[in-house]
Enzyme design. Structure first.
Site, PDB file in Angstrom:
ATOM      1  N   HIS A 140     -41.949 106.518 -50.926  1.00 22.72           N
ATOM      2  CA  HIS A 140     -40.907 105.611 -50.436  1.00 22.72           C
ATOM      3  C   HIS A 140     -41.443 104.192 -50.210  1.00 22.72           C
ATOM      4  CE1 HIS A 140     -39.116 109.525 -48.841  1.00 22.72           C
ATOM      5  NE2 HIS A 140     -38.255 109.078 -49.719  1.00 22.72           N
ATOM      6  N   GLY A 162     -37.849 107.981 -53.924  1.00 25.22           N
ATOM      7  CA  GLY A 162     -38.740 106.821 -54.061  1.00 25.22           C
ATOM      8  C   GLY A 162     -38.577 106.119 -55.393  1.00 25.22           C
ATOM      9  N   ASP A 190     -29.528 112.598 -46.476  1.00 23.89           N
ATOM     10  CA  ASP A 190     -30.850 112.288 -47.034  1.00 23.89           C
ATOM     11  C   ASP A 190     -31.935 112.678 -46.014  1.00 23.89           C
ATOM     12  OD1 ASP A 190     -32.677 111.152 -48.823  1.00 23.89           O
ATOM     13  OD2 ASP A 190     -32.506 109.149 -47.933  1.00 23.89           O
ATOM     14  N   HIS A 191     -32.895 113.480 -46.445  1.00 23.61           N
ATOM     15  CA  HIS A 191     -34.023 113.883 -45.587  1.00 23.61           C
ATOM     16  C   HIS A 191     -33.613 114.495 -44.248  1.00 23.61           C
ATOM     17  CE1 HIS A 191     -37.183 112.319 -48.190  1.00 23.61           C
ATOM     18  NE2 HIS A 191     -36.406 111.275 -48.407  1.00 23.61           N
ATOM     19  N   GLU A 202     -37.298 120.180 -50.838  1.00 19.13           N
ATOM     20  CA  GLU A 202     -38.414 119.380 -51.372  1.00 19.13           C
ATOM     21  C   GLU A 202     -39.696 120.192 -51.316  1.00 19.13           C
ATOM     22  OE1 GLU A 202     -38.717 115.196 -50.365  1.00 19.13           O
ATOM     23  OE2 GLU A 202     -40.860 115.432 -49.990  1.00 19.13           O
ATOM     24  N   ILE A 213     -32.313 105.655 -54.407  1.00 18.68           N
ATOM     25  CA  ILE A 213     -32.663 104.226 -54.321  1.00 18.68           C
ATOM     26  C   ILE A 213     -32.187 103.657 -52.986  1.00 18.68           C
ATOM     27  CG2 ILE A 213     -32.273 101.950 -55.353  1.00 18.68           C
ATOM     28  CD1 ILE A 213     -31.940 103.418 -58.085  1.00 18.68           C
ATOM     29  N   ASP A 214     -33.116 103.139 -52.237  1.00 20.16           N
ATOM     30  CA  ASP A 214     -32.796 102.495 -50.959  1.00 20.16           C
ATOM     31  C   ASP A 214     -33.504 101.144 -50.842  1.00 20.16           C
ATOM     32  OD1 ASP A 214     -32.032 101.889 -48.414  1.00 20.16           O
ATOM     33  OD2 ASP A 214     -33.091 103.517 -47.422  1.00 20.16           O
ATOM     34  N   SER A 257     -29.022 108.853 -44.138  1.00 16.83           N
ATOM     35  CA  SER A 257     -30.207 109.420 -43.491  1.00 16.83           C
ATOM     36  C   SER A 257     -29.936 109.622 -41.996  1.00 16.83           C
ATOM     37  CB  SER A 257     -31.396 108.476 -43.664  1.00 16.83           C
ATOM     38  OG  SER A 257     -31.159 107.291 -42.901  1.00 16.83           O
TER      39      SER A 257
HETATM   40  P1  13P Z   1     -37.047 104.056 -52.185  1.00 21.12           P
HETATM   41  O1  13P Z   1     -37.786 103.699 -50.935  1.00 21.12           O
HETATM   42  O2  13P Z   1     -37.931 103.953 -53.381  1.00 21.12           O
HETATM   43  O3  13P Z   1     -35.792 103.288 -52.342  1.00 21.12           O
HETATM   44  O4  13P Z   1     -36.627 105.598 -52.057  1.00 21.12           O
HETATM   45  C1  13P Z   1     -35.462 105.968 -51.376  1.00 21.12           C
HETATM   46  C2  13P Z   1     -35.391 107.431 -51.143  1.00 21.12           C
HETATM   47  O5  13P Z   1     -36.106 108.235 -51.715  1.00 21.12           O
HETATM   48  C3  13P Z   1     -34.376 107.907 -50.184  1.00 21.12           C
HETATM   49  O6  13P Z   1     -34.467 109.282 -49.985  1.00 21.12           O
HETATM   50  O1  G3H Z   2     -36.291 108.125 -47.526  1.00 27.20           O
HETATM   51  C1  G3H Z   2     -36.087 107.157 -46.858  1.00 27.20           C
HETATM   52  C2  G3H Z   2     -34.816 106.424 -47.033  1.00 27.20           C
HETATM   53  O2  G3H Z   2     -35.092 105.169 -47.593  1.00 27.20           O
HETATM   54  C3  G3H Z   2     -34.068 106.329 -45.735  1.00 27.20           C
HETATM   55  O3  G3H Z   2     -34.752 105.504 -44.859  1.00 27.20           O
HETATM   56  O4  G3H Z   2     -34.852 106.841 -42.758  1.00 27.20           O
HETATM   57  O5  G3H Z   2     -35.128 104.344 -42.750  1.00 27.20           O
HETATM   58  O6  G3H Z   2     -32.886 105.375 -43.183  1.00 27.20           O
HETATM   59  P1  G3H Z   2     -34.388 105.524 -43.282  1.00 27.20           P
HETATM   60 ZN    ZN Z   3     -36.450 110.037 -50.042  1.00 25.35          ZN
END
Ligand code: 13P
Ligand code: G3H
Ligand code: ZN
Length: 321
Positions: free
Chosen positions: A184, A221, A82-83, A134, A265-266, A50
């Site tokens: 999330h 999420g 990611d994002h 998205e 999954i994070d 991210s």
């Molecule tokens: P979680 O917070 O459910 O692990 O989701 C992670 C996620 O969507 C990262 O993009």
């Molecule tokens: O979508 C969120 C992910 O869990 C990444 O989280 O932006 O805190 O690294 P972060």
């Molecule tokens: Zn996400």
């Protein structure tokens, strides 16, 4: 082992009806845990980074750590942003050799979202990189105000199937993150709420009927927020609320069967790491050698990832298909 292109990973996952785990990487221990787990389970994997991870660890450190992981492993791995929240960030990652980027302009009005994604897609496709977009808002399973009459309204937070078709066709994105009641973090639902799997099926069908084939969908999420991890954190001095809630593994399995090809999954990794570290500090408050708490933390994350890829995502054993 060089990086594997996400397109190839997606094609195999769709054919084999398994999901790829997209696990967030922020530091060496998380990366080692994820890669070692997937290596032992013979699972292909997506490592996702991210903007926050880049700010925390420095993109160069992350890149070099992943190069180390690649040189020590045999499984297929892809690197994904990611994002991504801007064209510029996506471009930086594409230029650094990411095989996949997400441009998240889902907070923008529909036309603007299409326009931003199109710009990233045009650049990415010239540079052998794929793009995830998205549509919809990850607000969780609360009542969707746009859904009067039970129809999939275009004004609601959750992804509308017809609009998904229009979005994919016009933006050119290679995969689509959907909003079907997912969100999330560790507090996803109130009570016994679920993903809207009917909507997921409708999105998949609409894309198929529109000639887009078995189009790859992405579930953000997707942490399950296991109660035992939350209890362990609280038992060893943590103060997580009593209202933690994640997506049930049964829902994730169902989403995988319907065709969610990438599952993010994070939070679960964060919980596992925190539980292990808290336990060491609680049981041995005199400890100050970081290896003494980071080693069990890494082991706990590894155990969790092994469970996910084997029992939930079912990508274990598919590394060399
Ligand atoms: P979680 O917070 O459910 O692990 O989701 C992670 C996620 O969507 C990262 O993009
Ligand atoms: O979508 C969120 C992910 O869990 C990444 O989280 O932006 O805190 O690294 P972060
Ligand atoms: Zn996400």
């Amino acid at each position: 082992m060089p990086l594997t292109h996400t397109k190839e990973l997606f094609a195999k996952a769709l054919k084999g009806r398994y999901a790829l785990g997209a696990f967030n990487v922020n530091n060496m221990e998380l990366l080692q845990a994820i890669v070692e787990a997937c290596e032992e389970e013979k699972a292909p994997v997506m490592l996702q980074i991210s903007k926050g991870a880049r700010g925390y660890a420095n993109p160069v450190y992350l890149k070099k750590l992943i190069e180390a992981a690649l040189s020590l492993s045999t499984i297929p791995m892809a690197i994904h942003l990611d994002h991504g929240n801007s064209f510029e960030l996506c471009k930086d990652c594409i230029d650094e050799g990411f095989t996949s980027v997400m441009i998240d302009a889902s907070h923008e009005p529909f036309e603007k979202n299409v326009e931003i994604c199109r710009r990233v897609v045009d650049y990415a496709h010239q540079h052998n990189c794929v793009v995830e977009g998205e549509l919809g808002h990850l607000v969780g399973a609360q009542f969707d105000e746009g859904e009067a009459g039970g129809h999939y309204s275009k004004e609601g937070n959750h992804t509308n199937p017809e609009q998904a078709v229009d979005f994919v066709k016009r933006s050119g994105v290679d995969s689509l993150a959907v909003a079907i009641g997912n969100s999330h973090g560790a507090y996803k639902f109130k009570g016994a709420q679920h993903l809207d799997l009917g909507r997921l099926k409708a999105i998949k069908k609409a894309l198929m009927d529109a000639g887009l084939g078995d189009y790859p969908l992405v579930l953000h999420g997707a942490s399950s927020v296991p109660k035992d991890l939350v209890e362990e954190i609280n038992q060893y001095g943590g103060k997580m609320g009593t209202d933690t809630a994640g997506v049930s593994e049964a829902d994730i399995e169902a989403a995988r069967r319907i065709g969610c090809t990438k599952v993010n999954i994070d939070t679960d990794l964060r919980l596992a790491m925190t539980a292990a570290i808290r336990k060491v500090f609680f049981e041995n408050p005199k400890e100050f050698d970081p290896r003494k708490y980071l080693d069990p933390a890494r082991a706990k994350v590894k155990e969790l990832v092994r469970h996910k890829v084997r029992n939930v995502l079912c990508c274990a054993g598919h590394a060399f298909d």
